[in-house]
Design a protein around this motif. Structure first.
Motif, PDB file in Angstrom:
ATOM      1  N   ALA A 232      75.067  38.725  20.281  1.00 54.47           N
ATOM      2  CA  ALA A 232      73.867  38.026  20.750  1.00 54.47           C
ATOM      3  C   ALA A 232      72.783  39.035  21.141  1.00 54.47           C
ATOM      4  O   ALA A 232      71.587  38.804  20.893  1.00 54.47           O
ATOM      5  CB  ALA A 232      74.205  37.129  21.934  1.00 54.47           C
ATOM      6  N   LEU A 233      73.178  40.146  21.737  1.00 54.93           N
ATOM      7  CA  LEU A 233      72.223  41.184  22.093  1.00 54.93           C
ATOM      8  C   LEU A 233      71.568  41.786  20.849  1.00 54.93           C
ATOM      9  O   LEU A 233      70.355  41.988  20.800  1.00 54.93           O
ATOM     10  CB  LEU A 233      72.914  42.279  22.910  1.00 54.93           C
ATOM     11  N   VAL A 234      72.372  42.037  19.830  1.00 56.59           N
ATOM     12  CA  VAL A 234      71.833  42.586  18.582  1.00 56.59           C
ATOM     13  C   VAL A 234      70.916  41.575  17.908  1.00 56.59           C
ATOM     14  O   VAL A 234      69.846  41.927  17.408  1.00 56.59           O
ATOM     15  CB  VAL A 234      72.976  43.012  17.643  1.00 56.59           C
ATOM     16  N   TYR A 235      71.305  40.302  17.914  1.00 55.95           N
ATOM     17  CA  TYR A 235      70.471  39.265  17.294  1.00 55.95           C
ATOM     18  C   TYR A 235      69.154  39.068  18.039  1.00 55.95           C
ATOM     19  O   TYR A 235      68.140  38.774  17.425  1.00 55.95           O
ATOM     20  CB  TYR A 235      71.213  37.930  17.245  1.00 55.95           C
ATOM     21  N   SER A 236      69.159  39.225  19.346  1.00 59.42           N
ATOM     22  CA  SER A 236      67.912  39.039  20.094  1.00 59.42           C
ATOM     23  C   SER A 236      67.031  40.282  20.063  1.00 59.42           C
ATOM     24  O   SER A 236      65.805  40.178  20.131  1.00 59.42           O
ATOM     25  CB  SER A 236      68.214  38.641  21.543  1.00 59.42           C
ATOM     26  N   ALA A 237      67.619  41.454  19.948  1.00 62.45           N
ATOM     27  CA  ALA A 237      66.824  42.686  19.904  1.00 62.45           C
ATOM     28  C   ALA A 237      66.304  42.985  18.501  1.00 62.45           C
ATOM     29  O   ALA A 237      65.290  43.659  18.353  1.00 62.45           O
ATOM     30  CB  ALA A 237      67.657  43.864  20.402  1.00 62.45           C
ATOM     31  N   GLY A 238      66.974  42.476  17.477  1.00 65.83           N
ATOM     32  CA  GLY A 238      66.580  42.760  16.103  1.00 65.83           C
ATOM     33  C   GLY A 238      65.160  42.341  15.761  1.00 65.83           C
ATOM     34  O   GLY A 238      64.373  43.138  15.254  1.00 65.83           O
ATOM     35  N   PRO A 239      64.794  41.086  16.017  1.00 65.59           N
ATOM     36  CA  PRO A 239      63.436  40.654  15.651  1.00 65.59           C
ATOM     37  C   PRO A 239      62.385  40.935  16.721  1.00 65.59           C
ATOM     38  O   PRO A 239      61.274  40.403  16.662  1.00 65.59           O
ATOM     39  CB  PRO A 239      63.601  39.143  15.446  1.00 65.59           C
ATOM     40  N   LEU A 240      62.708  41.773  17.684  1.00 67.58           N
ATOM     41  CA  LEU A 240      61.789  42.014  18.796  1.00 67.58           C
ATOM     42  C   LEU A 240      60.454  42.597  18.349  1.00 67.58           C
ATOM     43  O   LEU A 240      59.398  42.191  18.837  1.00 67.58           O
ATOM     44  CB  LEU A 240      62.452  42.935  19.816  1.00 67.58           C
ATOM     45  N   ALA A 241      60.470  43.521  17.401  1.00 62.10           N
ATOM     46  CA  ALA A 241      59.223  44.134  16.938  1.00 62.10           C
ATOM     47  C   ALA A 241      58.338  43.099  16.247  1.00 62.10           C
ATOM     48  O   ALA A 241      57.130  43.016  16.519  1.00 62.10           O
ATOM     49  CB  ALA A 241      59.531  45.292  15.996  1.00 62.10           C
TER      50      ALA A 241
ATOM     51  N   VAL B  85      55.714  49.876  12.587  1.00 57.78           N
ATOM     52  CA  VAL B  85      56.640  50.706  11.821  1.00 57.78           C
ATOM     53  C   VAL B  85      58.041  50.094  11.841  1.00 57.78           C
ATOM     54  O   VAL B  85      58.752  50.125  10.838  1.00 57.78           O
ATOM     55  CB  VAL B  85      56.652  52.148  12.379  1.00 57.78           C
ATOM     56  N   MET B  86      58.440  49.515  12.965  1.00 61.92           N
ATOM     57  CA  MET B  86      59.778  48.917  13.054  1.00 61.92           C
ATOM     58  C   MET B  86      59.933  47.726  12.124  1.00 61.92           C
ATOM     59  O   MET B  86      61.027  47.420  11.674  1.00 61.92           O
ATOM     60  CB  MET B  86      60.077  48.493  14.491  1.00 61.92           C
ATOM     61  N   ILE B  87      58.831  47.031  11.821  1.00 56.37           N
ATOM     62  CA  ILE B  87      58.897  45.902  10.905  1.00 56.37           C
ATOM     63  C   ILE B  87      59.147  46.390   9.483  1.00 56.37           C
ATOM     64  O   ILE B  87      59.766  45.709   8.676  1.00 56.37           O
ATOM     65  CB  ILE B  87      57.602  45.074  10.993  1.00 56.37           C
ATOM     66  N   MET B  88      58.676  47.601   9.183  1.00 53.91           N
ATOM     67  CA  MET B  88      58.808  48.131   7.828  1.00 53.91           C
ATOM     68  C   MET B  88      60.206  48.671   7.521  1.00 53.91           C
ATOM     69  O   MET B  88      60.529  48.907   6.367  1.00 53.91           O
ATOM     70  CB  MET B  88      57.785  49.250   7.623  1.00 53.91           C
ATOM     71  N   ILE B  89      61.026  48.872   8.529  1.00 51.13           N
ATOM     72  CA  ILE B  89      62.376  49.403   8.318  1.00 51.13           C
ATOM     73  C   ILE B  89      63.317  48.243   8.006  1.00 51.13           C
ATOM     74  O   ILE B  89      63.432  47.311   8.801  1.00 51.13           O
ATOM     75  CB  ILE B  89      62.863  50.176   9.563  1.00 51.13           C
ATOM     76  N   PRO B  90      64.007  48.284   6.868  1.00 55.57           N
ATOM     77  CA  PRO B  90      64.959  47.203   6.545  1.00 55.57           C
ATOM     78  C   PRO B  90      66.101  47.163   7.560  1.00 55.57           C
ATOM     79  O   PRO B  90      66.552  48.193   8.072  1.00 55.57           O
ATOM     80  CB  PRO B  90      65.486  47.580   5.155  1.00 55.57           C
ATOM     81  N   GLY B  91      66.582  45.957   7.829  1.00 52.38           N
ATOM     82  CA  GLY B  91      67.653  45.786   8.794  1.00 52.38           C
ATOM     83  C   GLY B  91      68.952  46.460   8.400  1.00 52.38           C
ATOM     84  O   GLY B  91      69.732  46.875   9.259  1.00 52.38           O
TER      85      GLY B  91
END
Length: 166
Positions: A32-41, A2-8
């Motif tokens: 850097a924290l936002v950039y590393s947590a963003g693609p986590l899903a 579901v997290m992949i389906m939500i636009p950034g």
């Protein structure tokens, strides 16, 4: 999934509020924290699928040989996952390297601005310095090409191992 389906872009305001509450605005560790947590899903989804397809017999053989779970992961499974890990690394790097919107909103100090913002600042309302725009664009492409050259053998290995089934 579901997290992949939500636009950034939808997550921009909640991420901004969280970064503000934690004091991470206008700081490189915060972005850097936002950039590393963003693609986590997406990264978790990709790696889970890869590890799921690894042969269980290799893990069982290592356990029979007396390996601990950490040793099985570190010495058996992780080397086999090099193509998937390199893919995740490249996707994460490209997502952060070319990102414009988060850096524009999270970093207000000019000295902390990222390369895409600097390239956009070379364009003016009435005139543009195209030499600087193209030089900045070339500078932005060079690390991407170097990253691909470094991880190219893992991509080829991943393609050949995924395409041939025994």
């Amino acid at each position: 999934l579901v997290m992949i389906m939500i636009p950034g872009v939808v997550l921009l305001i909640p991420q901004f509020i969280l970064a503000k509450n934690f004091g991470l605005l206008n700081s490189l560790p915060g972005i850097a924290l936002v950039y590393s947590a963003g693609p986590l899903a997406f990264n978790t989804f990709l790696l889970r699928g890869f590890f799921e397809n690894l042969p269980r017999e290799l893990e069982e053989a290592a356990i029979i040989d007396g390996a601990s779970p950490f040793t099985v992961f570190w010495r058996v499974m992780l080397p086999l996952a090099a193509p998937a890990i390199s893919t995740v690394a490249v996707f994460s790097f490209l997502g952060a390297w070319d990102e414009y919107l988060l850096a524009l909103n999270f970093l207000t100090d000019e000295s902390l601005r990222t390369l895409p913002i600097a390239i956009a600042n070379f364009r003016g309302q009435h005139a543009s310095n195209w030499g600087l725009v193209f030089a900045g664009s070339l500078t932005a492409v060079i690390p991407t090409v170097i990253l691909f050259v470094v991880f190219q053998r893992y991509f080829i290995q991943g393609i050949t191992s995924g395409g041939v089934r025994g």
